[in-house]
Write an enzyme that holds these catalytic residues in place. Structure first.
Site, short mmCIF file in Angstrom:
data_model
loop_
_atom_site.label_atom_id
_atom_site.label_comp_id
_atom_site.label_asym_id
_atom_site.label_seq_id
_atom_site.Cartn_x
_atom_site.Cartn_y
_atom_site.Cartn_z
N ARG A 15 34.39 29.35 55.31
CA ARG A 15 35.57 29.28 56.19
C ARG A 15 36.87 28.95 55.46
NH1 ARG A 15 33.84 25.27 60.65
NH2 ARG A 15 32.05 24.87 59.30
N GLY A 78 18.63 23.81 52.16
CA GLY A 78 18.83 22.66 53.04
C GLY A 78 19.18 21.40 52.26
N ASN A 168 25.37 11.60 62.66
CA ASN A 168 25.02 11.36 61.26
C ASN A 168 26.13 11.91 60.38
OD1 ASN A 168 23.58 11.15 58.80
ND2 ASN A 168 22.76 13.22 59.06
N ASN A 376 79.46 12.67 23.34
CA ASN A 376 79.82 13.37 24.57
C ASN A 376 79.58 14.87 24.37
OD1 ASN A 376 81.28 13.08 27.30
ND2 ASN A 376 82.21 14.86 26.31
N ASN A 385 68.63 27.46 20.14
CA ASN A 385 67.53 26.95 19.32
C ASN A 385 66.52 28.04 18.96
OD1 ASN A 385 66.82 27.15 22.05
ND2 ASN A 385 65.22 25.60 21.85
#
Ligand code: UD1
Ligand code: CA
Length: 457
Positions: A15, A78, A168, A376, A385
Site C-alpha cells: 500500500r 506468517g 494485539n 571587507n 576558483n
C-alpha cells in the site's frame, strides 16, 4: 538476563505503492527500521536480529551496523514463521522481545514496562484499546478473572470476538526457551493458512505459563505504517514530540507545528527559532542564538550570540560567536567563520575560512578561499576558483578591502592591508598595502549617439 530482539521486517508494504521496501521509507530522515533498531539499542539488547524478505538485500545494505544479524525469510508464511527464522540467532539469549520494522515510535520506556511484566517467566503482550479494532488480532480474556486466554485474528474471529476492542499490537516478550518450543508447535490451519505468532498465547495458557499485558503511553507508540498517510501521521507525531522535548529544554519555538528536526539538535540557553526551520543531521547551537524563518541547517555548529536571518541554507559549516548571517545566505560544506563575521544576502561561501570580524555583506561567491581578519569583501565579488578542470585557492590577508564587483582569478593572493579597486579582475598577486586596479580607464565622449533599431520593411 540477556535480551535478544527480533525485528520483523519481511513484509512488502504494497500500500505504500513504492519501489522502496516499506521499512526503508524515512521518518525524520531515518528509515522506519532505523528507529526500531535505535530503540532496541536503548534497551541494551545483547543481540538484534532483523528478519527481512521483500526488497531483498536492499534492506540489509541500508544499514552499516556490523553487529546486526540479518535473517532472510524468503517466503512470508506468517509472523510465527518469521520469528522462528531468527531463533537460531537467539540461542544463548534468556528473553526475546519481538518488534516490528514498520512500527517506529514505540518508546523504550513502554518496552521496559513490558519486560518487567515478563519477569519470572511470564509471556508479556503489549495491547491497546481501540475505538475501531478492525483488522487487528483481539485479546480474548477469561470472563471470570480477566486472564488473557488467547488471541484471535480478525479473519478467524466470531461476531462476539470482533466486538472486543482490546487488540494485539504484536509486540511481546517471552522466555527464549519457551518461545522456541511454542514456535516449533505452530500450525497453519487458519483462515489465512499462516503460522501465527499469536497462537503461542493459547499454548502458554495450556502449559500454565502466566500471560501478562501492559499498554503503551499513547497509541502512536504502536501504530504501524502501511501507507503514506499513516507515515505522514507518524512523522507529525515524531515532530510534535521532538518540538515538545526541545521546548522543555528551554528552546523557544515560535510555532512547534512549523519546526522539523531530522537528526539531533543541541542548544544552549535562550535560543529562539522562528517558523519553518529545518534542522538536519547533527546541529549544535550555542546560547543566545536566533534563527529566522525558512532556514535549513544541516550538520553545523553555530556559536553564541549568533543571529541567522530569514531564508538561509547552512550545511557542514561553522559559525563563530557573534556572527550575523543572512537573510538569503548560503554556507556550503567546509565553511568556517571565526567570531564576529557578517555574511549578508545572496552570498555563497564554500570550503573557505573567514577570520575574525570580516564582512561579506552582499552578492558574492567565495570558494576555496582563506580570508584574514577585518576584511571587507565588496558587493558582487567573485572568487574564480575553477578553470573548468581544476580548483585553485584564493588567499586574502588581514585588513584587505576588496572593491565591489571584483573577480579574483585563483590561484591568487592579496597581501595584508591591500586595496582592490571596484570592478577589477585580479589575475596576479597583490603585494601588502598596495592598491590594485585592473579596469580600463574611464573615457567621456561628448554628444554620444546611441545605436538605433533598424526599421523592418
Ligand atoms: C499481526 C498480528 C495481529 C496484530 C497485528 C498488529 C499475527 C498472526 N497477527 O497481524 O494479532 O493485531 O499484527 O499490527 O501475528 N511479517 C514478516 N513475515 C511474515 C509475516 C509478517 O516479517 O511472514 C511482518 C510484516 O512485515 C509486518 C508484521 O510482521 O511488519 C506484521 O505482519 P502483518 O501481516 O501485517 O500482520 P497482521 O496480519 O496485520
Ligand atoms: Ca496483514
Amino acid at each position: 538476563m540477556k535480551l535478544g530482539v527480533v525485528i520483523l521486517a519481511a513484509g512488502q508494504g504494497t500500500r505504500m505503492k513504492s519501489d522502496l521496501p516499506k521499512v526503508l521509507h524515512p521518518l525524520a530522515d531515518r528509515p522506519l527500521l532505523g528507529h526500531v533498531i535505535a530503540t532496541a539499542r536503548q534497551l541494551e539488547a545483547a543481540r538484534i536480529a532483523v528478519v527481512y524478505g521483500h526488497g531483498g538485500d536492499r534492506v540489509p545494505r541500508a544499514f552499516a551496523d556490523s553487529d546486526l544479524i540479518w535473517v532472510e525469510q524468503a517466503e512470508q508464511l506468517g509472523t510465527g514463521h518469521a520469528v522462528q527464522q531468527a531463533m537460531p540467532a537467539m540461542s544463548d539469549m534468556d528473553q526475546v522481545l519481538v518488534l516490528y520494522g514498520d512500527v517506529p515510535l514505540t518508546s523504550a520506556e513502554t518496552l521496559r514496562g513490558l519486560m518487567g511484566a515478563a519477569e519470572g517467566g511470564s509471556l508479556a503482550l503489549l495491547t491497546v484499546d481501540l475505538d475501531d479494532p478492525h483488522g487487528y488480532g483481539r485479546i480474548i480474556r477469561d470472563d471470570a478473572d480477566g486472564r488473557v486466554l488467547r488471541i484471535v485474528e480478525q479473519k478467524d474471529a466470531s461476531a462476539a470476538e470482533l466486538a472486543i476492542r482490546e487488540i494485539n499490537t504484536g509486540i511481546l516478550v517471552a522466555s527464549r526457551e519457551r518461545l522456541d518450543s511454542w514456535l516449533g508447535a505452530l500450525e497453519n490451519t487458519n483462515a489465512q493458512g499462516e503460522y501465527y505468532l499469536t497462537d503461542i498465547v493459547a499454548m502458554a495458557v495450556a502449559e500454565g505459563v502466566s500471560v501478562q499485558s501492559t499498554q503503551p503511553g499513547d497509541r502512536f507508540e504502536v501504530m504501524g505504517v502501511n501507507d503514506r498517510r499513516q507515515l505522514s501521521q507518524l512523522e507529525r507525531r515524531y515532530q510534535y514530540l521532538a518540538a515538545d522535548r526541545l521546548m522543555r529544554q528551554g528552546v523557544a519555538l515560535r510555532d512547534p507545528a512549523r519546526f522539523d528536526l531530522r537528526g539531533t539538535l543541541t542548544a544552549g540557553q535562550d535560543v529562539e527559532i522562528d517558523v519553518n526551520v529545518l534542522i538536519e543531521g547533527d546541529v549544535r547551537l550555542g546560547s543566545n542564538v536566533r534563527i529566522g524563518p525558512n532556514t535549513v541547517i544541516r550538520n553545523s555548529r553555530i556559536g553564541d550570540d549568533v543571529e541567522i536571518f530569514a531564508n538561509c541554507v547552512i550545511e557542514d559549516a561553522q559559525v563563530g560567536d557573534g556572527g550575523r548571517i543572512g537573510p538569503f545566505s548560503r554556507l556550503r560544506p567546509q565553511t568556517e567563520l571565526a567570531d564576529q563575521v557578517h555574511v549578508g544576502n545572496f552570498v555563497e561561501i564554500k570550503k573557505s575560512t573567514v577570520a575574525h570580524g570580516s564582512k561579506i555583506n552582499h552578492l558574492a561567491y567565495v570558494g576555496d578561499t582563506s580570508i584574514g581578519k577585518a576584511v571587507n569583501i565588496g558587493a558582487g565579488t567573485i572568487t574564480c576558483n575553477y578553470d573548468g578542470a581544476n580548483k585553485f585557492r584564493t588567499v586574502i590577508g588581514d585588513d584587505v578591502f576588496i572593491g565591489s564587483d571584483t573577480q579574483l582569478v585563483a590561484p591568487v593572493e592579496v597581501g595584508a592591508g591591500a586595496t582592490v579597486g571596484a570592478g577589477s579582475t585580479i589575475t596576479r598577486d597583490v603585494p601588502e598595502n598596495a592598491l590594485a586596479l585592473s579596469r580600463v580607464k574611464q573615457a567621456n565622449i561628448g554628444g554620444w549617439e546611441r545605436p538605433r533599431k533598424k526599421r523592418q520593411e
